[in-house]
Write a protein that holds these residues in place. Structure first.
Motif, PDB file in Angstrom:
ATOM      1  N   MET A  55      -4.617 -16.052   3.579  1.00  0.00           N
ATOM      2  CA  MET A  55      -4.608 -14.797   4.326  1.00  0.00           C
ATOM      3  C   MET A  55      -3.395 -14.680   5.239  1.00  0.00           C
ATOM      4  O   MET A  55      -2.702 -13.662   5.261  1.00  0.00           O
ATOM      5  CB  MET A  55      -5.894 -14.661   5.198  1.00  0.00           C
ATOM      6  N   ALA A  56      -3.156 -15.760   6.030  1.00  0.00           N
ATOM      7  CA  ALA A  56      -1.996 -15.755   6.918  1.00  0.00           C
ATOM      8  C   ALA A  56      -0.710 -15.569   6.109  1.00  0.00           C
ATOM      9  O   ALA A  56       0.180 -14.832   6.516  1.00  0.00           O
ATOM     10  CB  ALA A  56      -1.940 -17.046   7.727  1.00  0.00           C
ATOM     11  N   THR A  57      -0.676 -16.210   4.957  1.00  0.00           N
ATOM     12  CA  THR A  57       0.517 -16.108   4.118  1.00  0.00           C
ATOM     13  C   THR A  57       0.740 -14.670   3.651  1.00  0.00           C
ATOM     14  O   THR A  57       1.850 -14.151   3.678  1.00  0.00           O
ATOM     15  CB  THR A  57       0.394 -17.042   2.895  1.00  0.00           C
ATOM     16  N   GLU A  58      -0.348 -14.034   3.248  1.00  0.00           N
ATOM     17  CA  GLU A  58      -0.234 -12.633   2.833  1.00  0.00           C
ATOM     18  C   GLU A  58       0.286 -11.755   3.955  1.00  0.00           C
ATOM     19  O   GLU A  58       1.102 -10.867   3.750  1.00  0.00           O
ATOM     20  CB  GLU A  58      -1.604 -12.094   2.420  1.00  0.00           C
ATOM     21  N   LYS A  59      -0.247 -12.022   5.147  1.00  0.00           N
ATOM     22  CA  LYS A  59       0.172 -11.249   6.322  1.00  0.00           C
ATOM     23  C   LYS A  59       1.663 -11.444   6.564  1.00  0.00           C
ATOM     24  O   LYS A  59       2.405 -10.475   6.753  1.00  0.00           O
ATOM     25  CB  LYS A  59      -0.639 -11.746   7.524  1.00  0.00           C
ATOM     26  N   LEU A  60       2.087 -12.699   6.514  1.00  0.00           N
ATOM     27  CA  LEU A  60       3.511 -12.998   6.741  1.00  0.00           C
ATOM     28  C   LEU A  60       4.376 -12.360   5.657  1.00  0.00           C
ATOM     29  O   LEU A  60       5.451 -11.821   5.951  1.00  0.00           O
ATOM     30  CB  LEU A  60       3.742 -14.510   6.772  1.00  0.00           C
ATOM     31  N   ALA A  61       3.882 -12.384   4.430  1.00  0.00           N
ATOM     32  CA  ALA A  61       4.649 -11.776   3.340  1.00  0.00           C
ATOM     33  C   ALA A  61       4.771 -10.265   3.548  1.00  0.00           C
ATOM     34  O   ALA A  61       5.816  -9.661   3.261  1.00  0.00           O
ATOM     35  CB  ALA A  61       3.982 -12.085   2.002  1.00  0.00           C
ATOM     36  N   GLY A  62       3.698  -9.657   4.079  1.00  0.00           N
ATOM     37  CA  GLY A  62       3.738  -8.220   4.381  1.00  0.00           C
ATOM     38  C   GLY A  62       4.771  -7.905   5.439  1.00  0.00           C
ATOM     39  O   GLY A  62       5.550  -6.950   5.310  1.00  0.00           O
TER      40      GLY A  62
ATOM     41  N   LEU B 193       7.957 -14.802  17.135  1.00  0.00           N
ATOM     42  CA  LEU B 193       7.981 -15.375  15.779  1.00  0.00           C
ATOM     43  C   LEU B 193       8.665 -16.745  15.787  1.00  0.00           C
ATOM     44  O   LEU B 193       8.213 -17.674  15.101  1.00  0.00           O
ATOM     45  CB  LEU B 193       8.684 -14.415  14.806  1.00  0.00           C
ATOM     46  N   MET B 194       9.702 -16.879  16.597  1.00  0.00           N
ATOM     47  CA  MET B 194      10.364 -18.181  16.701  1.00  0.00           C
ATOM     48  C   MET B 194       9.409 -19.212  17.326  1.00  0.00           C
ATOM     49  O   MET B 194       9.292 -20.352  16.848  1.00  0.00           O
ATOM     50  CB  MET B 194      11.629 -18.045  17.555  1.00  0.00           C
ATOM     51  N   ALA B 195       8.711 -18.783  18.368  1.00  0.00           N
ATOM     52  CA  ALA B 195       7.769 -19.698  19.036  1.00  0.00           C
ATOM     53  C   ALA B 195       6.639 -20.090  18.076  1.00  0.00           C
ATOM     54  O   ALA B 195       6.232 -21.260  18.007  1.00  0.00           O
ATOM     55  CB  ALA B 195       7.206 -19.039  20.289  1.00  0.00           C
ATOM     56  N   TYR B 196       6.149 -19.124  17.324  1.00  0.00           N
ATOM     57  CA  TYR B 196       5.089 -19.416  16.362  1.00  0.00           C
ATOM     58  C   TYR B 196       5.580 -20.374  15.275  1.00  0.00           C
ATOM     59  O   TYR B 196       4.880 -21.313  14.884  1.00  0.00           O
ATOM     60  CB  TYR B 196       4.576 -18.123  15.732  1.00  0.00           C
TER      61      TYR B 196
ATOM     62  N   GLU C 177       1.020 -21.999  16.705  1.00  0.00           N
ATOM     63  CA  GLU C 177      -0.069 -21.628  17.611  1.00  0.00           C
ATOM     64  C   GLU C 177      -0.517 -20.195  17.276  1.00  0.00           C
ATOM     65  O   GLU C 177       0.281 -19.265  17.398  1.00  0.00           O
ATOM     66  CB  GLU C 177       0.496 -21.698  19.042  1.00  0.00           C
ATOM     67  N   PRO C 178      -1.780 -19.999  16.864  1.00  0.00           N
ATOM     68  CA  PRO C 178      -2.191 -18.659  16.399  1.00  0.00           C
ATOM     69  C   PRO C 178      -2.000 -17.550  17.437  1.00  0.00           C
ATOM     70  O   PRO C 178      -1.697 -16.416  17.066  1.00  0.00           O
ATOM     71  CB  PRO C 178      -3.678 -18.830  16.062  1.00  0.00           C
ATOM     72  N   THR C 179      -2.187 -17.866  18.727  1.00  0.00           N
ATOM     73  CA  THR C 179      -2.025 -16.779  19.717  1.00  0.00           C
ATOM     74  C   THR C 179      -0.599 -16.228  19.707  1.00  0.00           C
ATOM     75  O   THR C 179      -0.393 -15.066  20.019  1.00  0.00           O
ATOM     76  CB  THR C 179      -2.363 -17.246  21.150  1.00  0.00           C
ATOM     77  N   LEU C 180       0.360 -17.061  19.356  1.00  0.00           N
ATOM     78  CA  LEU C 180       1.743 -16.573  19.309  1.00  0.00           C
ATOM     79  C   LEU C 180       1.940 -15.602  18.145  1.00  0.00           C
ATOM     80  O   LEU C 180       2.671 -14.617  18.264  1.00  0.00           O
ATOM     81  CB  LEU C 180       2.722 -17.752  19.224  1.00  0.00           C
ATOM     82  N   LEU C 181       1.255 -15.867  17.030  1.00  0.00           N
ATOM     83  CA  LEU C 181       1.315 -14.916  15.917  1.00  0.00           C
ATOM     84  C   LEU C 181       0.586 -13.627  16.280  1.00  0.00           C
ATOM     85  O   LEU C 181       0.992 -12.538  15.874  1.00  0.00           O
ATOM     86  CB  LEU C 181       0.717 -15.546  14.647  1.00  0.00           C
ATOM     87  N   ASP C 182      -0.480 -13.759  17.074  1.00  0.00           N
ATOM     88  CA  ASP C 182      -1.170 -12.550  17.555  1.00  0.00           C
ATOM     89  C   ASP C 182      -0.239 -11.693  18.402  1.00  0.00           C
ATOM     90  O   ASP C 182      -0.209 -10.470  18.293  1.00  0.00           O
ATOM     91  CB  ASP C 182      -2.404 -12.915  18.390  1.00  0.00           C
TER      92      ASP C 182
END
Lengths: 404, 404
Positions: free
Chosen positions: A1-8, A324-327, A332-337
């Protein structure tokens, strides 16, 4: 799922970068006098022929960086445009002054006559960025040396003697550590030192000094990033002392993070994220309308900048890169949030679906208030730099996901 | 009916003037170092101790003018405050420079140390206004001579040699006729010449020159007032050339109207109303949300000023004075309609019911976006000058109505 999101994310970011590059390639080149038009309306029409030196330098740098590091932009058209901009700058940017190398103008007429000179270092900073990156793609060793010479003049103005900047010395005008200055110099150290051991050695102490100067802006027992502090790291009186510029702090955050990674400095990495990203995001995000405020007063008073509550494109660009660099480093998921939150606001507000590129200036409520694509302070820089960096970060994240 | 309406205006305007005077008397006086605090929050609290020289000079002028010409303000408290401000300016405003009388600072620390000097004439202009009006109430002949000496320096900078202002001469920086400059000088001619035959003679040619310079701003076959034109009265290229500042044009309108009446110049009187009031009102009024825009582009392009669409207090002040003065002279009902339209917007948006005085900066939609009462460019000047002038105009109109 995360991968799909990142690909989007990557797909959208990649197409936005292509659209931004197309826009500036199509509308900004001055084929008569060289260099770039920077005042460009919503639909691409030039509405003022003045040439802003910051933006000339930034566009040369960005073209060269894309040419050098992204395969699909390794095109003659981009290289030739960068060279034309570089030549225009070398011929026309410098305003001579007695007993020194002179100053770079802030703005020029279309044919290169100086209109205005600022009493700050920033025109020269973007000039150095441009010349160094252009030297990298052309292999012009003399140009690289020239960039370093200007850099050394900059460092002299900042650390030894500012009198060459032309500001009168006034008894009430105490020296100030403005966040912009060590940030710019740190950015130039990164630029000049990349892949060059001798240059990295030469500027090692300067880089470390810049980091210390940036860290002085952490104030109020570590709860605030203030835009201007005294030269010994104390809070200044009045509005100037209380001013916060969240987008600028976020930009400093990713500069520090890059530096920390290169130097294997875990403590600095933590400070970059906890102080220079979390604090400005928490204080700078508009809870009512979304987006990041331009200016805030740390005591919650009203800033005196008329535009304080507007939503500008570039703080959002810096926030995207920062989170995005920090993530990428911590996962850390909160950074992607955080990244996602800024992404959603940014991509639903700034891009112009009709003509491409981004609007730059929204009201607090998020409607477009100035509709041009390029102006005195908006050129081919923050949008493509952000998209370029995010695309690369997403490439790495997705490649790692495939490997795992 | 018209008389009742005018009486209603006068009552509100009179009480607003009293509230404004009370606010500044109560909150702005620096009893330790003299002079005035000018950064004053919504509730009267000082949020920055910097002292802006424009605003020091304007407050001295306004206090003295009220003291001299309005019976209920002929109070020791007002005179003493004006003297304190004048003394602060004389002691601290001047920054020496080699070979000339120096320049007035733009801002000072609380205790009078220079922080910033602008390379324009405006600090000196407000200094002259202050000193001349203070000399009128104190009878200080030496101070009056001093004001004239500074005035003559100003005229030299504007008409003979600008090099003393400290701006570098750059090949692309062509001389510009900025509306502000002849307006300010005309205002000072009025100030210095009032009731003095010899001074009026001395500055007669200057006054006439200022009027001609102002009239050069009528452009586009008489359909637009442009803020900056070339020194020979041509439209300038780019954004600078297309810029309109409706509030400023309206202010120029009542300056011209005053001058026209004094000189019995009917043609100028017509131009003042038709060009400098009707045009900026028609183009500057926001048809969607009401109020007068801050900046506009004559071709309808987007201005590059981030604050272009905001509604500032002072253009509304100038519009009130302009239309009421024009109505007083012609009794043309449409001019009273214009006044009423501006009055309704102004009094329903700017005054602060809770703490007195006016907010200065609204969004395009009319909500308060910066809530302070005094800031770097808002002091005790536009609000009280407008209310004072409107009260006097209404006094005359109502007295005439009684007589008839």
């Amino acid at each position: 799922m995360a991968t799909e999101k990142l690909a989007g994310f990557r797909e959208r970011i990649r197409s936005e970068l292509d659209r931004a590059v197309d826009f500036w390639l199509k509308h900004s080149h001055d084929k008569v006098y060289g260099g770039f038009f920077t005042c460009i309306g919503r639909d691409g029409k030039v509405y003022d022929e003045l040439k802003y030196v910051w933006l000339q330098g930034r566009q040369v740098w960005m073209y060269c960086r894309l040419y050098r590091t992204v395969e699909r932009f390794h095109k003659d058209e981009i290289l030739e445009a960068a060279k034309s901009g570089g030549e225009f700058l070398r011929r026309f940017a410098w305003v001579p002054s007695a007993g020194s190398m002179g100053k770079c103008a802030f703005s020029l007429t279309r044919d290169g006559q100086a209109v205005k000179v600022q009493r700050t270092i920033f025109s020269e900073c973007f000039y150095v960025m441009a010349m160094d990156e252009l030297a990298r793609v052309t292999g012009d060793r003399e140009m690289q040396v020239h960039a370093e010479t200007v850099m050394d003049q900059l460092v002299h103005w900042v650390r030894v003697d500012p009198s060459g900047l032309g500001r009168p010395q006034l008894p009430g005008d105490l020296p100030v550590n403005s966040l912009a200055v060590p940030m710019m110099l740190l950015c130039l150290v990164e630029q000049l030192a990349e892949g060059r051991v001798d240059v990295a050695d030469k500027y090692r102490e300067l880089g470390s000094w810049c980091v210390q100067q940036i860290l002085q802006h952490v104030q109020r027992d570590g709860t605030a990033i203030l835009e201007s502090v005294s030269n010994d790291g104390k809070e200044l009186p009045g509005c100037q002392g209380r001013l916060q510029n969240p987008g600028h702090a976020l930009e400093a955050g990713w500069f520090l993070l890059q530096y920390a990674v290169q130097h294997g400095d875990k403590e600095l990495q933590r400070i970059a994220v906890d102080k220079f990203m979390e604090i400005p995001f928490r204080t700078g995000w508009d809870q009512d309308h979304g987006g990041i405020f331009y200016f805030l007063d740390v005591d919650g008073l009203c800033p005196t900048q008329l535009e304080w509550s507007m939503k500008l494109w570039w703080p959002h660009c810096e926030a995207l890169v920062a989170f995005l660099m920090a993530y990428s480093l911590s996962r850390e998921p909160t950074l992607l949030d955080r990244f996602t939150q800024v992404y959603d606001y940014t991509f639903s507000h700034f891009p112009d679906k009709e003509h491409g590129e981004w609007f730059g200036y929204l009201t607090r409520q998020g409607s477009v208030e100035l509709d041009f694509k390029g102006g005195p302070f908006k050129g081919f820089f923050h949008v493509p730099r952000c998209l370029y960096m995010c695309e690369r970060l997403l490439d790495s994240l997705l490649a790692a996901a495939c490997d795992s």
